[in-house]
Design an enzyme around this catalytic site. Structure first.
Site, PDB file in Angstrom:
ATOM      1  N   LYS A 116      -3.018  24.730  34.819  1.00  0.00           N
ATOM      2  CA  LYS A 116      -2.394  23.748  33.935  1.00  0.00           C
ATOM      3  C   LYS A 116      -0.893  23.616  34.185  1.00  0.00           C
ATOM      4  O   LYS A 116      -0.330  22.529  34.032  1.00  0.00           O
ATOM      5  CB  LYS A 116      -2.644  24.127  32.472  1.00  0.00           C
ATOM      6  CG  LYS A 116      -4.098  23.970  32.026  1.00  0.00           C
ATOM      7  CD  LYS A 116      -4.237  24.278  30.544  1.00  0.00           C
ATOM      8  CE  LYS A 116      -5.661  24.615  30.135  1.00  0.00           C
ATOM      9  NZ  LYS A 116      -6.577  23.476  30.147  1.00  0.00           N
ATOM     10  N   GLU A 200       3.358  25.067  24.940  1.00  0.00           N
ATOM     11  CA  GLU A 200       3.441  23.630  24.707  1.00  0.00           C
ATOM     12  C   GLU A 200       3.820  23.379  23.273  1.00  0.00           C
ATOM     13  O   GLU A 200       3.438  24.144  22.385  1.00  0.00           O
ATOM     14  CB  GLU A 200       2.051  23.000  24.918  1.00  0.00           C
ATOM     15  CG  GLU A 200       1.937  22.223  26.185  1.00  0.00           C
ATOM     16  CD  GLU A 200       0.538  21.669  26.406  1.00  0.00           C
ATOM     17  OE1 GLU A 200      -0.156  21.333  25.433  1.00  0.00           O
ATOM     18  OE2 GLU A 200       0.158  21.574  27.579  1.00  0.00           O
ATOM     19  N   HIS A 235     -11.382  23.556  19.307  1.00  0.00           N
ATOM     20  CA  HIS A 235     -11.011  22.971  20.592  1.00  0.00           C
ATOM     21  C   HIS A 235     -12.207  22.591  21.450  1.00  0.00           C
ATOM     22  O   HIS A 235     -12.079  22.344  22.636  1.00  0.00           O
ATOM     23  CB  HIS A 235     -10.085  23.899  21.388  1.00  0.00           C
ATOM     24  CG  HIS A 235      -8.862  24.295  20.631  1.00  0.00           C
ATOM     25  ND1 HIS A 235      -8.009  23.372  20.084  1.00  0.00           N
ATOM     26  CD2 HIS A 235      -8.360  25.502  20.307  1.00  0.00           C
ATOM     27  CE1 HIS A 235      -7.029  24.001  19.471  1.00  0.00           C
ATOM     28  NE2 HIS A 235      -7.215  25.300  19.565  1.00  0.00           N
ATOM     29  N   ARG A 297     -14.027  16.634  37.771  1.00  0.00           N
ATOM     30  CA  ARG A 297     -15.497  16.653  37.832  1.00  0.00           C
ATOM     31  C   ARG A 297     -16.015  15.558  36.926  1.00  0.00           C
ATOM     32  O   ARG A 297     -15.241  14.887  36.239  1.00  0.00           O
ATOM     33  CB  ARG A 297     -16.000  18.001  37.305  1.00  0.00           C
ATOM     34  CG  ARG A 297     -15.460  18.261  35.898  1.00  0.00           C
ATOM     35  CD  ARG A 297     -15.992  19.541  35.293  1.00  0.00           C
ATOM     36  NE  ARG A 297     -15.137  20.044  34.242  1.00  0.00           N
ATOM     37  CZ  ARG A 297     -15.181  19.672  32.962  1.00  0.00           C
ATOM     38  NH1 ARG A 297     -16.051  18.765  32.568  1.00  0.00           N
ATOM     39  NH2 ARG A 297     -14.357  20.179  32.068  1.00  0.00           N
TER      40      ARG A 297
HETATM   41  P1  ADP Z   1      -9.212  23.068  27.914  1.00  0.00           P
HETATM   42  O1  ADP Z   1      -8.939  23.245  29.367  1.00  0.00           O
HETATM   43  O2  ADP Z   1      -9.692  24.300  27.286  1.00  0.00           O
HETATM   44  O3  ADP Z   1     -10.059  21.854  27.669  1.00  0.00           O
HETATM   45  P2  ADP Z   1      -6.941  21.517  26.940  1.00  0.00           P
HETATM   46  O4  ADP Z   1      -5.559  21.710  27.409  1.00  0.00           O
HETATM   47  O5  ADP Z   1      -7.690  20.346  27.440  1.00  0.00           O
HETATM   48  O6  ADP Z   1      -7.765  22.824  27.257  1.00  0.00           O
HETATM   49  O7  ADP Z   1      -6.928  21.489  25.348  1.00  0.00           O
HETATM   50  C1  ADP Z   1      -8.126  21.522  24.610  1.00  0.00           C
HETATM   51  C2  ADP Z   1      -7.913  20.987  23.188  1.00  0.00           C
HETATM   52  O8  ADP Z   1      -6.851  21.677  22.515  1.00  0.00           O
HETATM   53  C3  ADP Z   1      -7.486  19.540  23.140  1.00  0.00           C
HETATM   54  O9  ADP Z   1      -8.578  18.666  23.202  1.00  0.00           O
HETATM   55  C4  ADP Z   1      -6.768  19.472  21.799  1.00  0.00           C
HETATM   56  O10 ADP Z   1      -7.688  19.417  20.749  1.00  0.00           O
HETATM   57  C5  ADP Z   1      -6.071  20.807  21.718  1.00  0.00           C
HETATM   58  N1  ADP Z   1      -4.698  20.745  22.234  1.00  0.00           N
HETATM   59  C6  ADP Z   1      -4.315  20.966  23.507  1.00  0.00           C
HETATM   60  N2  ADP Z   1      -2.990  20.835  23.667  1.00  0.00           N
HETATM   61  C7  ADP Z   1      -2.497  20.522  22.451  1.00  0.00           C
HETATM   62  C8  ADP Z   1      -1.175  20.279  21.937  1.00  0.00           C
HETATM   63  N3  ADP Z   1      -0.103  20.360  22.728  1.00  0.00           N
HETATM   64  N4  ADP Z   1      -1.033  20.000  20.630  1.00  0.00           N
HETATM   65  C9  ADP Z   1      -2.106  19.945  19.814  1.00  0.00           C
HETATM   66  N5  ADP Z   1      -3.373  20.182  20.231  1.00  0.00           N
HETATM   67  C10 ADP Z   1      -3.583  20.462  21.527  1.00  0.00           C
HETATM   68  P1  ADP Z   2     -13.259  20.116  28.494  1.00  0.00           P
HETATM   69  O1  ADP Z   2     -13.483  20.783  27.185  1.00  0.00           O
HETATM   70  O2  ADP Z   2     -12.821  21.020  29.597  1.00  0.00           O
HETATM   71  O3  ADP Z   2     -12.413  18.927  28.378  1.00  0.00           O
HETATM   72  P2  ADP Z   2     -16.089  19.449  28.441  1.00  0.00           P
HETATM   73  O4  ADP Z   2     -16.115  19.300  26.992  1.00  0.00           O
HETATM   74  O5  ADP Z   2     -16.691  18.375  29.275  1.00  0.00           O
HETATM   75  O6  ADP Z   2     -14.618  19.539  29.018  1.00  0.00           O
HETATM   76  O7  ADP Z   2     -16.723  20.851  28.797  1.00  0.00           O
HETATM   77  C1  ADP Z   2     -16.204  22.075  28.334  1.00  0.00           C
HETATM   78  C2  ADP Z   2     -16.287  23.155  29.385  1.00  0.00           C
HETATM   79  O8  ADP Z   2     -17.507  23.845  29.355  1.00  0.00           O
HETATM   80  C3  ADP Z   2     -16.155  22.604  30.768  1.00  0.00           C
HETATM   81  O9  ADP Z   2     -15.605  23.568  31.629  1.00  0.00           O
HETATM   82  C4  ADP Z   2     -17.591  22.324  31.118  1.00  0.00           C
HETATM   83  O10 ADP Z   2     -17.713  22.305  32.496  1.00  0.00           O
HETATM   84  C5  ADP Z   2     -18.290  23.502  30.470  1.00  0.00           C
HETATM   85  N1  ADP Z   2     -19.603  23.146  29.927  1.00  0.00           N
HETATM   86  C6  ADP Z   2     -19.834  22.393  28.850  1.00  0.00           C
HETATM   87  N2  ADP Z   2     -21.143  22.282  28.623  1.00  0.00           N
HETATM   88  C7  ADP Z   2     -21.772  22.974  29.590  1.00  0.00           C
HETATM   89  C8  ADP Z   2     -23.145  23.229  29.931  1.00  0.00           C
HETATM   90  N3  ADP Z   2     -24.151  22.719  29.220  1.00  0.00           N
HETATM   91  N4  ADP Z   2     -23.402  23.986  30.997  1.00  0.00           N
HETATM   92  C9  ADP Z   2     -22.406  24.477  31.730  1.00  0.00           C
HETATM   93  N5  ADP Z   2     -21.112  24.283  31.468  1.00  0.00           N
HETATM   94  C10 ADP Z   2     -20.781  23.531  30.420  1.00  0.00           C
END
Ligand code: ADP
Ligand code: ADP
Ligand code: MG
Length: 650
Positions: A116, A200, A235, A297
């Site tokens: 990240k 962040e 999250h 992906r």
């Molecule tokens: P991941 O790789 O686990 O998906 P993300 O960086 O995409 O991590 O963050 C997942 C979730 O956390 C976001 O969808 C949001 O709900 C929350 N989030 C992430 N960054 C922030 C932020 N700076 N402020 C508030 N909520 C956040």
């Molecule tokens: P993110 O939260 O990273 O934005 P997603 O909600 O699409 O993205 O998926 C959450 C995470 O868990 C991702 O790393 C995804 O690849 C994995 N994941 C979610 N559902 C499954 C599943 N049914 N089998 C394997 N991996 C999954």
């Protein structure tokens, strides 16, 4: 186009990919672990190869096994799905090195976006607005705390290698920082083998907005508009939709253009998602939306984008991987209506959403909407993988109609004995904030018990209605051969007032039945009467078809309710009229109270089954002799398993 495709995944996404590959005339190869030998994705593929033991670390995550399976079957390409190896640049490289087509972005693009902090640095360079924060190499607690204070509370500590909502901590003040940092680092080490973090600014009223992007090997990059995934629990996404509510044309253009710039900055090829965080406190506006991360992906929620654009994104992936240009130019793409997706999980809201594993003895999903699933009725949810059962996807001309269709679809779900979040989803989809399109990522946590409500009077009423009929007819036996005898009903015989003790989902409740006018009323748990009823000369029981031999299972609003009447043992047992004692549901034999050859009297407990966290005595249906006893102490039994046989005294 490639001739054959190996899908290095399982569950719904493997089935989803197979569907499109088949339509395009591509031969499909499934891989499977020991736990998935009979799984739907294996049954659906043209060929299937076993790749190891049940834990993903010994099968779906072992790149060499997957490459060997591709070699052995002559597969021309590998699609990684999502999760597992999909964002593993080394694996992508090894696929390419083996002379196969990798259905995904270039390894260098995956690497560029994999961490990240590096991804954010790259995006800043590309002129994409990025959440304010600290990305530096100095990982000392003092420096991180100083940076956090400078950013201003609250902040979010994020594992640079994080994903799937893991390795994140919100911190509201300096005192809480050091502990939160330590716990975040522990989780990051355990989950990702990398304890580095970034800081962040925590965006107030956060809304999760993401843009679907697509690139090809000819230098074209387009976006397929945005999705809103703000409905989250810890999250993790719960309901997703496209487009985003409250997104005006100018804001959409700004965000989608930023996403295309982000993808171009890493020479992106294939399907990807740029995730943004928006400050939704004053609606959506371009100056309050920041880059968060890129997922390199296909995303779980891609179907809502497919619904509003009329495109098949897996087909796009396969065409791009085969070297074709993108099927559409930007100006050919438009938004049609509104789509929403709910993730149906085998998890129990009543236990804090712990996974609920076991057989899907009952699995009935709405018929008139798109369902992406990897299971069928009779399959088993194992503890080894993500416990998602299905995605329920609706598409309508307006957002209101889509939300209505989604809540209705979730409410119709019938799953047993595995517990699901269907009722929770239905309530989320009906919630005012969701309907208004203003829900932030904190909505579910703030709504709390309203969405979790599990005891509901309606299922109790349905069960009581049936119980009452049975109770008021003293001569009727639940095992009587004629349905009329079972449901026939003479009010005069009713013993009233009456108190009926029962359990709903294991919780003791009591119903008071009193004469009321020409019928009766029912009050629950000492409250005011909630139902009044009258019976007609011949009624039909609400539930279920005779002969009924177990607790009453009621599906209401997506929730499964088990209602039983412990003070009427013959209603709680698995006996039948002919003396064959079968397991009324899957469970474990916790005690055997008789031996073969014993003389037993009607109502005597023969054995006790533990099922759905409740004990059930299985009793003798009449006076007789235990002719056979096949049940074993401590044994697991499937529904309908023969346990014992009682024959009548000669
Ligand atoms: P991941 O790789 O686990 O998906 P993300 O960086 O995409 O991590 O963050 C997942 C979730 O956390 C976001 O969808 C949001 O709900 C929350 N989030 C992430 N960054 C922030 C932020 N700076 N402020 C508030 N909520 C956040
Ligand atoms: P993110 O939260 O990273 O934005 P997603 O909600 O699409 O993205 O998926 C959450 C995470 O868990 C991702 O790393 C995804 O690849 C994995 N994941 C979610 N559902 C499954 C599943 N049914 N089998 C394997 N991996 C999954
Ligand atoms: Mg994310």
């Amino acid at each position: 186009m490639m001739k054959s495709l190996l899908i290095a995944n399982r569950g719904e996404i493997a089935c989803r990919i197979i569907r499109t590959a088949r339509r395009l005339g591509i031969e499909t190869v499934a891989v499977y672990s020991a736990a998935d030998a009979g799984a739907l994705h294996v049954r659906s593929a043209d060929r299937a190869v076993a790749i190891g033991a049940a834990p993903a670390s010994e099968s779906y995550l072992v790149g060499e096994r997957i490459l060997a399976a591709a070699r052995d079957t002559g597969a021309a390409a590998i699609h990684p799905g999502y999760g597992f190896l999909s964002e593993n640049a080394d694996f992508a490289q090894s696929v390419i090195d083996a002379g196969l087509i990798w259905v995904g972005p270039r390894p260098a693009s995956i690497r560029a976006m994999g961490l990240k902090d590096a991804a954010k640095a790259r995006m800043i360079a590309a002129g994409v607005p990025v959440t304010p924060g600290y990305l530096g190499d100095d990982q000392s607690a003092d420096r991180l705390l100083a940076e956090a204070s400078a950013i201003g509370w609250p902040v979010l500590i994020k594992a640079v290698a994080g994903g799937g909502g893991k390795g994140m901590r919100r911190v509201d003040s300096a005192d809480a920082f050091v502990n939160a940092l330590a716990s975040c680092r522990r989780e990051a080490t355990a989950s990702f083998g990398d304890d580095r973090v970034l800081i962040e600014k925590y965006i107030p009223s956060p809304r999760h907005i993401e843009v679907q992007v697509f690139g090809d090997t000819h230098g074209n990059v387009v976006h397929l508009f945005e999705r809103d995934c703000s409905l989250q629990r810890r999250h993790q996404k719960v309901i997703e939709e496209a487009p985003a509510p409250g997104m005006d044309a100018a804001t959409r253009a700004a965000v989608c253009d930023a996403a295309v710039r982000a993808a171009r900055a890493v020479d992106y090829v294939g399907a990807g998602t740029i995730e943004f965080i928006a400050d939704g406190s004053q609606g959506l506006s371009a100056d309050r939306i920041w880059f968060m991360e890129m997922n390199t992906r296909l995303q779980v929620e891609h179907p809502v984008t497919e619904a509003i654009t009329g495109q098949d994104l897996v087909e796009w992936q396969l065409r791009v991987a085969a070297g074709e240009p993108l099927p559409c130019r930007q100006e050919d793409l438009a938004i049609d209506g509104w789509a929403m997706e709910a993730r149906l999980y085998a998890e129990d809201p009543a236990t804090g959403f712990l996974p609920s594993t076991g057989p899907l003895t009952r699995l009935r999903l709405p018929a008139d909407i798109r369902i992406d699933t990897g299971v069928e009725q009779g399959d088993v949810v194992t503890p080894f993988y993500d416990p998602m059962i299905a995605k329920l996807i609706v598409h309508a001309s307006t957002r209101e109609a889509a939300a209505e269709a989604l809540s209705a679809a979730c409410a119709q779900v019938e799953v047993a004995p595995v517990r699901t979040n269907a009722g929770f989803l239905a309530r989320c989809a009906r919630a005012d904030a969701f309907r208004a399109g203003t829900a932030t990522t904190g909505f579910i946590a703030a709504a709390g018990d309203d969405l979790l409500r599990t005891t509901d009077d309606a299922p109790a009423m349905a069960a009581l209605g049936w119980r009452l009929e049975e109770m008021m007819e003293p001569d009727a036996s639940p095992w009587a051969p004629s349905p009329d005898a079972l449901f026939g009903f003479r009010l005069n015989h009713a013993p009233m007032p009456a108190r009926i003790a029962f359990r709903q989902n294991g919780t003791a409740r009591v119903a008071d039945v009193r004469p009321d006018g020409a019928g009766w009323s029912i009050a629950l748990d000492g409250q005011a009467p909630v139902m009044r009823g009258e019976t007609l000369p011949t009624t039909h029981g609400l539930l279920p078809a005779a002969p009924w031999t177990g607790p009453i299972q009621i599906f209401a609003d997506g929730d499964l309710h088990i209602v039983d009447f412990p003070n009427r043992p013959e209603l709680a047992g698995g006996t039948t009229v002919n003396g064959t004692i079968r397991a009324p549901m899957p469970g474990r034999i916790v005690s055997i109270d008789v031996a073969e050859g014993d003389t037993v009297t009607k109502g005597q407990t023969l054995l006790v089954l533990e099922a759905m966290k409740m004990e059930q005595a299985l009793i003798a249906p009449f006076d007789g002799i235990v002719a056979t006893l096949t049940a074993e102490q401590g044994g697991q039994v499937v529904e309908g398993a023969m346990l014992a046989e009682v024959t009548r005294d000669a």
